[in-house]
Design an enzyme around this catalytic site. Sequence first.
Site, mmCIF file in Angstrom:
data_model
loop_
_atom_site.group_PDB
_atom_site.id
_atom_site.type_symbol
_atom_site.label_atom_id
_atom_site.label_comp_id
_atom_site.label_asym_id
_atom_site.label_seq_id
_atom_site.Cartn_x
_atom_site.Cartn_y
_atom_site.Cartn_z
ATOM 1 N N ASP B 335 0.833 -1.189 0.000
ATOM 2 C CA ASP B 335 0.000 0.000 0.000
ATOM 3 C C ASP B 335 0.880 1.255 0.000
ATOM 4 O O ASP B 335 1.875 1.319 0.712
ATOM 5 C CB ASP B 335 -0.877 -0.039 1.253
ATOM 6 C CG ASP B 335 -1.832 1.121 1.318
ATOM 7 O OD1 ASP B 335 -2.672 1.244 0.404
ATOM 8 O OD2 ASP B 335 -1.758 1.904 2.285
ATOM 9 N N GLU B 372 1.915 -0.362 -4.991
ATOM 10 C CA GLU B 372 0.993 0.723 -5.326
ATOM 11 C C GLU B 372 1.902 1.940 -5.400
ATOM 12 O O GLU B 372 2.262 2.521 -4.372
ATOM 13 C CB GLU B 372 -0.086 0.887 -4.253
ATOM 14 C CG GLU B 372 -1.114 1.941 -4.648
ATOM 15 C CD GLU B 372 -2.080 2.287 -3.526
ATOM 16 O OE1 GLU B 372 -3.248 2.567 -3.813
ATOM 17 O OE2 GLU B 372 -1.678 2.290 -2.346
#
Lengths: 111, 671
Positions: B335, B372
């Site tokens: 993330d 990401e």
Amino acid sequence: MRLRKELRGGVTVISLDGRLDSETAPGVQQDLQGLFPEDGLVVLDLSETRYMSSAGLRVLLLVYRQAQRGEVRLALTGLAPDVRAIMEATGFLGFFTVVESVEEGVEALTV
Amino acid sequence: MTILEPIDAYPTRRIAGYPVRAGRSLPFGATRVPGGVNFSVYSNHATSVTLVLYREGEAEPMAELPFPESFRVGSVHAMTVFGLDVERLEYGYRVDGPRLPWQGHRFDPDAVLSDPYARMLTGHGPYRHRSRVALDDFDWEEDRAPHLPHEDLVIYELHVRGFTRHPSSGVSAPGTYAGLVEKIPYLRELGVNCVELMPVSEFDETDNVFTGVNYWGYSPVGFFAPKASYAATGREHMQVDEFKHLVKELHKAGIEVLLDVVFNHTAEGDERGPSISFKGLDNATYYMLTPDGHYYNFSGTGNTLNCNHPVVRGFVLDCLRYWAAECHVDGFRFDLAAILGRGADGGPLHNPPLLESLAYDPILRDRKLIAEAWDAAGLYQVGSFPHYSRWSEWNGRYRDTVRRHLKGDLGVTGELATRMVGSPDMYSRRGTAATVNFVTSHDGFTLRDLVSYDHKHNEANGEGNRDGDDNGNSWNCGQEGETDDPAVLALRARQQRNALLILLASRGVPMLLAGDEIGRTQLGNNNAYCHDGPLTWLDWRLREENADLFRFTRRAIAFRRAHPVLRGGSPGSVHWHGVRAWSPDWSAHSRVLAATFDGGGDDCVYVATNSHWESHTLELPEPPRGQTWHLFADTAAAPPMDAFEPGSEPPLANQSQLTVGPRSVAILVTH
């Protein structure tokens, strides 16, 4: 935790009464080994087992494996619904022969 | 064989009534050893550390054991405590040190902190941050990772609770790892071969000032600890066993497991947030701080983990090794990974040591690493993430391009072509394995909402609809939201199929959002992180209601798996077309694009997409090797003729022309 052993038509039935958890597990493991016959059929009756912890399940699996290595064939019976659910969710159930009754156990193990 | 007792399995002294001895520094965390538990914890700035032991569920500690100076090696405090019943034990640490926030130190001896290495947290109730000792033995039998090549993956992103929590799921333990096991046959039927689980390590479910609910889980508390409330057996503290069982069962079904991991921040927030673990253990080490001791906030959540600090780097590596080696996880999606490339002062590093360590780590060597590649402070690294030929990326540009094409934007055709062949403008050196293609993810609209809403509808999130992305490139097909207008519904059905077909016919690694295959809606909410209820749970009744869409998706996945040429190959295996064969129209006003992907033999596929509101008749290229064109899919056709079973595609009556309907995608294959 109290262990009882009886012979029912050639099958050794061992009942485990009480809590099977980290406190009782080492003793139960030792006692079970003492109660196991040299060979033949063993049904572990858990219908009076009121609580089964993570350590308790591990004892069952260890005992089961030990039995498999020897000449003993072993099944579990009397699983309370919550114990069964825990064993199912964690995959322990898949390792065992589980039967509905001692009689069914005799049948399952002699096939 | 006689197994000798270890010669050091006895106490040397008593502390607070407990028999103890100097522990072993490694491994960090709490580890069962013969006769006791070895506790090891480190802090570079602490002046004293105390082990706090509780009987489970009790408010007051049963003992506090200060680590003697002689039990310390470097900054690591280690002690073996004998005679503990680990199943009824909860523990934490009391840590003292300078209280100088302007220098970054926020020690608070009144707080009892959780162990950053804890394999389990209590997870619920008033003492939810207390640590527990896990029984870490597990019988994996012959478990083997599927080891699928990157480009063969079809990733399915799901939320463990949301996937089966809805009463319609029909599983015996809704919302749990065990519940997910019961849905493995569904995953097999759909044909996905990899699940990406949204955060499953302990997070703070209440971390949200607006609704009091954090459902998604991007709020880490315990990085090593599988979330207890996702386990049917959490109450019995068997979440580690249950999680491992899930992985084992998925592997048996040939499905890989990726974890969404959040190493960019923690749930401790900024100076106003709680002291749960890191803040009280060694704030100046774990967080990126301004020169006067305030928190940098590149994550949008208050703090930023100082992940390129050598100590934190080691922590992250230990954690990933644990999940990979002990829990058999096949890879990770990081993330806000751009943060993992920032230095202690927040500046982007050219050669971020953390990313390099992960890329070359022996345990992680075969595990998927997916970034990401952006963060909440404007660092956007899609295509430029430091990859060491190892990292893949969530391709945000793929998502944006396909969405713009679908709604009929002009000037997108050229870029769409680039995105469909693996984005070689960004990844030519790394190959198609580097790009994870997606149209939807948890973050944003679901696929059904993407074609049903022009605007986000986030009022229920409590921020006056100001949260969430405003540039979703969505289009409602004529009416905003729910409607019974058959023309609008038909167009929406087609647009969903168009998106799925383009995604599954693109080179790179496709990722589907769970539920998109059966038309899941969040009623236009494009930031549903704060809803743990019917809005976010998958309603399994949609499986029947949208059986057509499910069948279409299943066939599109099967078609991709049957055609290696769609998953990778040389640039020379792709030929572009337009209305005329061999004449693609790259001009700004073009809304039609067609391509043949020719891998030789039967592996030749023709893909045509038309985002114009009128149909177009395309001249077909001659099928190679004397074969004939067969129709696999045509989104303009009514179900079940919108897609055929791969291998049983009917021959095309007209071998020289294909009419592609308004806003439609068609796929042909040679036989």
